[in-house]
Design a protein around this motif. Sequence first.
Motif, PDB file in Angstrom:
ATOM      1  N   VAL A  54       0.849  -1.189   0.000  1.00  0.00           N
ATOM      2  CA  VAL A  54       0.000   0.000   0.000  1.00  0.00           C
ATOM      3  C   VAL A  54       0.890   1.247   0.000  1.00  0.00           C
ATOM      4  CG1 VAL A  54      -1.767   1.263   1.278  1.00  0.00           C
ATOM      5  CG2 VAL A  54      -1.814  -1.219   1.221  1.00  0.00           C
ATOM      6  N   ALA A  56      -0.378   4.601  -0.494  1.00  0.00           N
ATOM      7  CA  ALA A  56      -1.081   5.691   0.205  1.00  0.00           C
ATOM      8  C   ALA A  56      -2.445   5.197   0.671  1.00  0.00           C
ATOM      9  CB  ALA A  56      -1.238   6.878  -0.728  1.00  0.00           C
ATOM     10  N   ASP A  57      -2.671   5.284   1.962  1.00  0.00           N
ATOM     11  CA  ASP A  57      -3.980   4.921   2.505  1.00  0.00           C
ATOM     12  C   ASP A  57      -4.698   6.192   2.963  1.00  0.00           C
ATOM     13  OD1 ASP A  57      -2.519   5.580   4.655  1.00  0.00           O
ATOM     14  OD2 ASP A  57      -2.601   3.652   5.654  1.00  0.00           O
ATOM     15  N   GLU A  58      -5.802   6.021   3.687  1.00  0.00           N
ATOM     16  CA  GLU A  58      -6.603   7.196   4.066  1.00  0.00           C
ATOM     17  C   GLU A  58      -5.851   8.146   4.997  1.00  0.00           C
ATOM     18  OE1 GLU A  58      -9.987   5.237   6.049  1.00  0.00           O
ATOM     19  OE2 GLU A  58      -9.102   5.940   7.922  1.00  0.00           O
ATOM     20  N   ARG A  59      -4.993   7.572   5.872  1.00  0.00           N
ATOM     21  CA  ARG A  59      -4.212   8.438   6.767  1.00  0.00           C
ATOM     22  C   ARG A  59      -3.231   9.281   5.968  1.00  0.00           C
ATOM     23  NH1 ARG A  59       0.646   7.217   8.749  1.00  0.00           N
ATOM     24  NH2 ARG A  59       1.479   8.489  10.437  1.00  0.00           N
ATOM     25  N   ARG A  62      -5.087  11.975   4.217  1.00  0.00           N
ATOM     26  CA  ARG A  62      -5.489  13.048   5.134  1.00  0.00           C
ATOM     27  C   ARG A  62      -4.290  13.925   5.499  1.00  0.00           C
ATOM     28  NH1 ARG A  62      -9.215  11.542  10.216  1.00  0.00           N
ATOM     29  NH2 ARG A  62     -10.303  10.403   8.587  1.00  0.00           N
ATOM     30  N   LYS A  66      -4.020  17.858   4.618  1.00  0.00           N
ATOM     31  CA  LYS A  66      -3.773  18.862   5.669  1.00  0.00           C
ATOM     32  C   LYS A  66      -2.487  19.625   5.396  1.00  0.00           C
ATOM     33  CE  LYS A  66      -6.248  17.777   9.808  1.00  0.00           C
ATOM     34  NZ  LYS A  66      -6.160  17.803  11.267  1.00  0.00           N
TER      35      LYS A  66
ATOM     36  N   GLY B  24      -5.712  -3.311   4.244  1.00  0.00           N
ATOM     37  CA  GLY B  24      -5.293  -2.502   3.099  1.00  0.00           C
ATOM     38  C   GLY B  24      -4.806  -1.109   3.452  1.00  0.00           C
ATOM     39  N   VAL B  25      -4.055  -1.033   4.549  1.00  0.00           N
ATOM     40  CA  VAL B  25      -3.432   0.255   4.913  1.00  0.00           C
ATOM     41  C   VAL B  25      -1.960   0.004   5.227  1.00  0.00           C
ATOM     42  CG1 VAL B  25      -5.541   1.312   5.824  1.00  0.00           C
ATOM     43  CG2 VAL B  25      -4.054   0.020   7.364  1.00  0.00           C
ATOM     44  N   THR B  26      -1.233   1.067   5.523  1.00  0.00           N
ATOM     45  CA  THR B  26       0.177   0.906   5.878  1.00  0.00           C
ATOM     46  C   THR B  26       0.299   0.573   7.366  1.00  0.00           C
ATOM     47  OG1 THR B  26       0.414   3.250   6.370  1.00  0.00           O
ATOM     48  CG2 THR B  26       0.908   2.573   4.128  1.00  0.00           C
ATOM     49  N   ASN B  28       2.148   2.060   9.435  1.00  0.00           N
ATOM     50  CA  ASN B  28       2.156   3.332  10.178  1.00  0.00           C
ATOM     51  C   ASN B  28       0.746   3.732  10.611  1.00  0.00           C
ATOM     52  OD1 ASN B  28       4.876   3.743  10.137  1.00  0.00           O
ATOM     53  ND2 ASN B  28       4.848   4.967   8.273  1.00  0.00           N
ATOM     54  N   THR B  29      -0.214   3.449   9.751  1.00  0.00           N
ATOM     55  CA  THR B  29      -1.607   3.792  10.078  1.00  0.00           C
ATOM     56  C   THR B  29      -2.088   2.979  11.273  1.00  0.00           C
ATOM     57  OG1 THR B  29      -2.020   4.348   7.777  1.00  0.00           O
ATOM     58  CG2 THR B  29      -3.954   3.909   9.115  1.00  0.00           C
ATOM     59  N   SER B  32      -0.508   4.366  14.369  1.00  0.00           N
ATOM     60  CA  SER B  32      -1.148   5.628  14.776  1.00  0.00           C
ATOM     61  C   SER B  32      -2.514   5.391  15.407  1.00  0.00           C
ATOM     62  CB  SER B  32      -1.309   6.538  13.564  1.00  0.00           C
ATOM     63  OG  SER B  32      -0.062   6.951  13.111  1.00  0.00           O
ATOM     64  N   TYR B  38      -4.474   8.780  15.531  1.00  0.00           N
ATOM     65  CA  TYR B  38      -5.258   8.922  14.295  1.00  0.00           C
ATOM     66  C   TYR B  38      -6.599   8.228  14.451  1.00  0.00           C
ATOM     67  CZ  TYR B  38      -6.744   8.217   9.485  1.00  0.00           C
ATOM     68  OH  TYR B  38      -7.476   8.187   8.334  1.00  0.00           O
ATOM     69  N   CYS B  39      -7.648   8.966  14.104  1.00  0.00           N
ATOM     70  CA  CYS B  39      -9.005   8.431  14.187  1.00  0.00           C
ATOM     71  C   CYS B  39      -9.391   7.900  12.796  1.00  0.00           C
ATOM     72  CB  CYS B  39      -9.941   9.552  14.628  1.00  0.00           C
ATOM     73  SG  CYS B  39     -11.578   8.989  14.966  1.00  0.00           S
ATOM     74  N   PRO B  40      -9.575   6.580  12.662  1.00  0.00           N
ATOM     75  CA  PRO B  40      -9.834   6.042  11.318  1.00  0.00           C
ATOM     76  C   PRO B  40     -11.225   6.393  10.807  1.00  0.00           C
ATOM     77  CG  PRO B  40     -10.040   4.319  12.922  1.00  0.00           C
ATOM     78  CD  PRO B  40      -9.593   5.528  13.675  1.00  0.00           C
ATOM     79  N   SER B  41     -11.407   6.248   9.520  1.00  0.00           N
ATOM     80  CA  SER B  41     -12.736   6.484   8.949  1.00  0.00           C
ATOM     81  C   SER B  41     -13.664   5.344   9.378  1.00  0.00           C
ATOM     82  CB  SER B  41     -12.630   6.531   7.430  1.00  0.00           C
ATOM     83  OG  SER B  41     -12.303   5.252   6.935  1.00  0.00           O
ATOM     84  N   LEU B  44     -12.870   2.154   7.482  1.00  0.00           N
ATOM     85  CA  LEU B  44     -11.702   1.418   7.979  1.00  0.00           C
ATOM     86  C   LEU B  44     -12.004   0.794   9.328  1.00  0.00           C
ATOM     87  CD1 LEU B  44      -8.740   0.595   7.711  1.00  0.00           C
ATOM     88  CD2 LEU B  44      -8.089   2.822   8.606  1.00  0.00           C
ATOM     89  N   GLY B  74      -8.771  14.248  13.768  1.00  0.00           N
ATOM     90  CA  GLY B  74      -7.586  13.425  14.047  1.00  0.00           C
ATOM     91  C   GLY B  74      -6.400  13.926  13.303  1.00  0.00           C
TER      92      GLY B  74
END
Lengths: 192, 74
Positions: A54, A56-59, A62, A66, B24-26, B28-29, B32, B38-41, B44, B74
Amino acid sequence: MKRLTYLTCTLIVACMVAAMVGWSMAAGNFLIPVIAIPLGIIVILACRAQVDIVIADEREKRIRSKAALRTLEVVVIAGAIAAIILYSYVVSVPLAPIITGKLFLNDDGTQSMTIAEYKPGSVPGPQTLVRSTTIRNLNAMNESEAMTYCTYVREGFLENENRGLAGMTIGCILVILLATFGAFYLYYDRKY
Amino acid sequence: MKNRIRVLRAEREMTQEQLAELVGVTRNTIISIEKDKYCPSLKLGYRIARIFGVGIDDVFTYEEDKDGPSTDDG
């Protein structure tokens, strides 16, 4: 393919495309950019398809949005200040150099003129003198003296005019940046 | 927003990398989210809950700030 490899490939392709476009512009060959740019995009997309993790994800998105918004805010504010300061060199009298012209009556009855440029916002005097020139006979000036006479004021204000031009350029870039932001804002405002 | 991801992961002996790959995220997410940085959607959040086979309420707990409802995303 790892993220770092993908980014390296992207950077190399971008540099190669930029170099080819630059060279073709210098050589006057305008066909190369038409081929090189789409080819570069295809190579980058092909590399991206090979990435198995992955990117780029949603974090990440965001954070990017920002960061982009903060960048825009900082650039617009700092740019507006810089543009006003730079443009003020053109319209502000105290920031402009002081140019004086003095007429003298020579012994032979001819007139000579001394043009002097002093530092901006200063009292004209020997300490604040930047440069000066004398036209020995005002009524029979030679070509060199005429050119000096014509360009003296222009050259005196050239630095300020350049700053003003830089200020206007920054101002125009900011307007384009804000207009682009506004267009995208309206687009996403309608979309969501 | 508090969450029990670290606990649920430990119960299932799942690494952050594995969870990240499944949703399906990194990584790091996931880090966090676990640190409450970090507040996920919602999407997610549901995906994470589904991976653990529990309801979203069992993973995330909403806590109001002292000053009132949080407005920061977040």
